[in-house]
Design an enzyme around this catalytic site. Structure first.
Site, PDB file in Angstrom:
ATOM      1  N   HIS A 111       0.629  -0.945  -0.065  1.00  0.00           N
ATOM      2  CA  HIS A 111      -0.249   0.100   0.502  1.00  0.00           C
ATOM      3  C   HIS A 111       0.674   1.355  -0.236  1.00  0.00           C
ATOM      4  O   HIS A 111      -0.003   1.951  -0.196  1.00  0.00           O
ATOM      5  CB  HIS A 111      -1.130  -0.729   1.495  1.00  0.00           C
ATOM      6  CG  HIS A 111      -1.952   0.668   0.753  1.00  0.00           C
ATOM      7  ND1 HIS A 111      -2.651   1.576   1.942  1.00  0.00           N
ATOM      8  CD2 HIS A 111      -2.983   1.218   0.055  1.00  0.00           C
ATOM      9  CE1 HIS A 111      -3.231   2.651   1.366  1.00  0.00           C
ATOM     10  NE2 HIS A 111      -4.024   2.102   0.032  1.00  0.00           N
ATOM     11  N   LYS A 113       3.392   4.413  -1.521  1.00  0.00           N
ATOM     12  CA  LYS A 113       3.719   5.236  -2.444  1.00  0.00           C
ATOM     13  C   LYS A 113       5.032   5.845  -2.017  1.00  0.00           C
ATOM     14  O   LYS A 113       4.598   6.672  -1.497  1.00  0.00           O
ATOM     15  CB  LYS A 113       1.827   6.004  -2.923  1.00  0.00           C
ATOM     16  CG  LYS A 113       0.410   5.498  -3.010  1.00  0.00           C
ATOM     17  CD  LYS A 113       0.048   5.245  -1.517  1.00  0.00           C
ATOM     18  CE  LYS A 113      -1.257   4.362  -2.360  1.00  0.00           C
ATOM     19  NZ  LYS A 113      -2.294   4.289  -0.403  1.00  0.00           N
ATOM     20  N   ASP A 118      17.710   8.613  -8.014  1.00  0.00           N
ATOM     21  CA  ASP A 118      19.433   8.864  -7.808  1.00  0.00           C
ATOM     22  C   ASP A 118      19.820   9.541  -6.646  1.00  0.00           C
ATOM     23  O   ASP A 118      20.626   9.314  -6.327  1.00  0.00           O
ATOM     24  CB  ASP A 118      19.782  10.646  -8.537  1.00  0.00           C
ATOM     25  CG  ASP A 118      19.727   9.624 -10.159  1.00  0.00           C
ATOM     26  OD1 ASP A 118      19.424   8.689 -10.202  1.00  0.00           O
ATOM     27  OD2 ASP A 118      19.779  11.051 -11.103  1.00  0.00           O
ATOM     28  N   HIS A 291      -8.170  11.597   0.152  1.00  0.00           N
ATOM     29  CA  HIS A 291      -7.941  10.062   0.065  1.00  0.00           C
ATOM     30  C   HIS A 291      -6.052  10.156   1.021  1.00  0.00           C
ATOM     31  O   HIS A 291      -5.761   9.806   1.472  1.00  0.00           O
ATOM     32  CB  HIS A 291      -7.451   9.662  -0.957  1.00  0.00           C
ATOM     33  CG  HIS A 291      -6.781   8.830  -1.489  1.00  0.00           C
ATOM     34  ND1 HIS A 291      -5.254   8.282  -1.333  1.00  0.00           N
ATOM     35  CD2 HIS A 291      -7.766   7.545  -1.488  1.00  0.00           C
ATOM     36  CE1 HIS A 291      -5.145   7.143  -1.394  1.00  0.00           C
ATOM     37  NE2 HIS A 291      -6.427   6.571  -1.281  1.00  0.00           N
ATOM     38  N   LYS A 293      -3.832  10.860   4.382  1.00  0.00           N
ATOM     39  CA  LYS A 293      -3.518  10.204   5.820  1.00  0.00           C
ATOM     40  C   LYS A 293      -2.469  10.972   6.318  1.00  0.00           C
ATOM     41  O   LYS A 293      -1.169  10.761   6.457  1.00  0.00           O
ATOM     42  CB  LYS A 293      -2.751   8.755   5.600  1.00  0.00           C
ATOM     43  CG  LYS A 293      -3.731   7.851   4.438  1.00  0.00           C
ATOM     44  CD  LYS A 293      -3.026   7.689   3.100  1.00  0.00           C
ATOM     45  CE  LYS A 293      -3.553   7.023   2.028  1.00  0.00           C
ATOM     46  NZ  LYS A 293      -5.041   6.715   1.812  1.00  0.00           N
ATOM     47  N   ASP A 298       0.048  19.139  18.401  1.00  0.00           N
ATOM     48  CA  ASP A 298       0.255  20.555  19.232  1.00  0.00           C
ATOM     49  C   ASP A 298       1.029  21.172  17.527  1.00  0.00           C
ATOM     50  O   ASP A 298       2.497  21.616  19.039  1.00  0.00           O
ATOM     51  CB  ASP A 298       1.152  20.267  19.852  1.00  0.00           C
ATOM     52  CG  ASP A 298       0.403  19.451  21.388  1.00  0.00           C
ATOM     53  OD1 ASP A 298      -0.407  19.910  21.103  1.00  0.00           O
ATOM     54  OD2 ASP A 298       0.685  18.438  22.102  1.00  0.00           O
TER      55      ASP A 298
END
Length: 384
Positions: A111, A113, A118, A291, A293, A298
């Site tokens: 899952h 991404k 380089d 979508h 996450k 604080d």
């Protein structure tokens, strides 16, 4: 979780900022590219990134692409052949062979991404290789984030990408990929940000991302802002939020209002009465598909990555997040979330829940039980 200083970390909002930056980085590559994605769609955006990868391979760059076998089912049939024909190395993580199964190993998906170019530049976040606009169904783009990283944090990010490539290469071909890294990580200071790279896997780091969240929530003294696409926390996580609110911390949750997985949204809504009754603010994002996450705590601690707060991400999938300990970055992310709330979200109250028709509340309760049952069938339960 090991923090290192001296990094530059830039915030990228939605595909509108992410894909031009990604394409430019690929076009500037001279040695090696690692790309990992759950979805790599054969649409306008997917073909655009595929063409950039092909151009890199044609000029001699070692291009290594890994796509999940379930999320990338269309990729396997449509884009994989042309990439391999252009000289791109492609691996499929757990190729999907049976559509209907709740066996735990089938649910262990890639899952992440993540892209490393380089050894000098990395992208980590929640944005798949897919159009923002869901084939024109919505008038606003899918709402998501990624970060672009330079500096010492490239060492663990690149090492993680290399390790997973070797593991899947061995599992796929029954031999180890012994090719040396062509581009070692560039770890010279590139900025002043203190950050950590954390992964969730099925061996050493099974609870690393969840524990990072729980530790930050336990230390919160002022404010917690969480934006999460698929929010179905276990008991420990729910109790941590409730405890934070009880000691006076302002807790705000930005969750999906529109979803491509209605069962999960209905299951999440069954938790609303618990949170609302304890003073936790709830917003649903209705402008497009949320979508993201991400979280800000604080105004100092923040995280951007691929991990949802549900059993799939926290207990089963391979995930990757960056945790940033920096007030300036936290301020930028928090301001972006505030803008999203103002422009596209609706706050819910206890009265709103009580006014819902009994049937809708019943459907949420039923969805909650179905999701819990699925988690149990997969072999998990208890506090998670």
């Amino acid at each position: 979780m090991h923090f290192v200083t001296g990094n530059a970390v830039g915030l990228l909002e939605n595909g509108g900022q992410y894909f031009p930056a990604l394409e430019a980085a690929i076009d500037g590559a001279t040695q090696e590219i690692f790309l990992q994605s759950y979805i790599f769609q054969d649409d306008r955006t997917g073909r655009r990134i595929a063409e950039a990868l092909e151009r890199a391979a044609e000029r001699g760059v070692a291009v290594r692409v890994m796509v999940d076998g379930f999320g990338g089912r269309d990729f396997v049939d449509l884009l994989l052949p042309r990439l391999r024909a252009a000289g791109v190395q492609v691996l499929v993580y757990r190729r999907e062979v049976r559509m209907l199964s709740l066996r735990r190993h089938r649910l262990r998906r890639l899952h992440r991404k993540l892209v490393v170019v380089d050894g000098r530049l990395a992208f980590v976040g929640g944005i798949n290789i897919i159009d923002d606009y869901d084939a024109g169904v919505l008038s606003h783009p899918r709402y998501d984030y990624a970060v672009v990283v330079e500096g010492p944090l490239l060492a663990p990010i690149l090492a993680s990408a290399q390790r997973l490539w070797r593991l899947v290469a061995w599992a796929s071909f029954r031999r180890r990929d012994s090719q040396p890294a062509l581009a070692p990580p560039r770890i010279a200071p590139a900025g002043e940000i203190r950050a950590a790279f954390i992964v969730r896997d099925n061996l050493r780091y099974r609870h690393a991302i969840e524990d990072a969240y729980l530790d930050a929530i336990a230390r919160a003294r002022d404010e917690i802002v969480i934006a999460n696409a698929y929010f179905f926390p276990g008991r420990r996580f729910r109790q941590a939020l409730v405890d934070a609110a009880a000691r006076g911390v302002r807790v705000t949750l930005l969750l999906q209002g529109l979803s491509d997985h209605p069962l999960q949204v209905y299951a999440t809504r069954a938790l609303y009465p618990l949170f609302l009754a304890r003073g936790i603010r709830l917003f649903e994002y209705h402008r497009s598909h949320l979508h993201a996450k991400v979280a800000v705590i604080d105004r100092q601690w923040s995280t951007v990555g691929s991990s949802n707060i549900d059993a799939f991400s926290l207990l089963l999938a391979r995930e990757a997040n960056v945790v940033i300990d920096d007030a300036g970055f936290a301020r930028r992310l928090r301001a972006s979330l505030e803008q999203a709330i103002c422009a596209g979200a609706r706050e819910l109250s206890v009265t709103d829940w009580q006014r819902l028709p009994l049937l809708r509340r019943g459907l949420s309760w039923l969805a909650y039980q179905v999701v819990r049952l699925a988690i149990g069938v997969a072999g998990y339960g208890g506090s998670h």
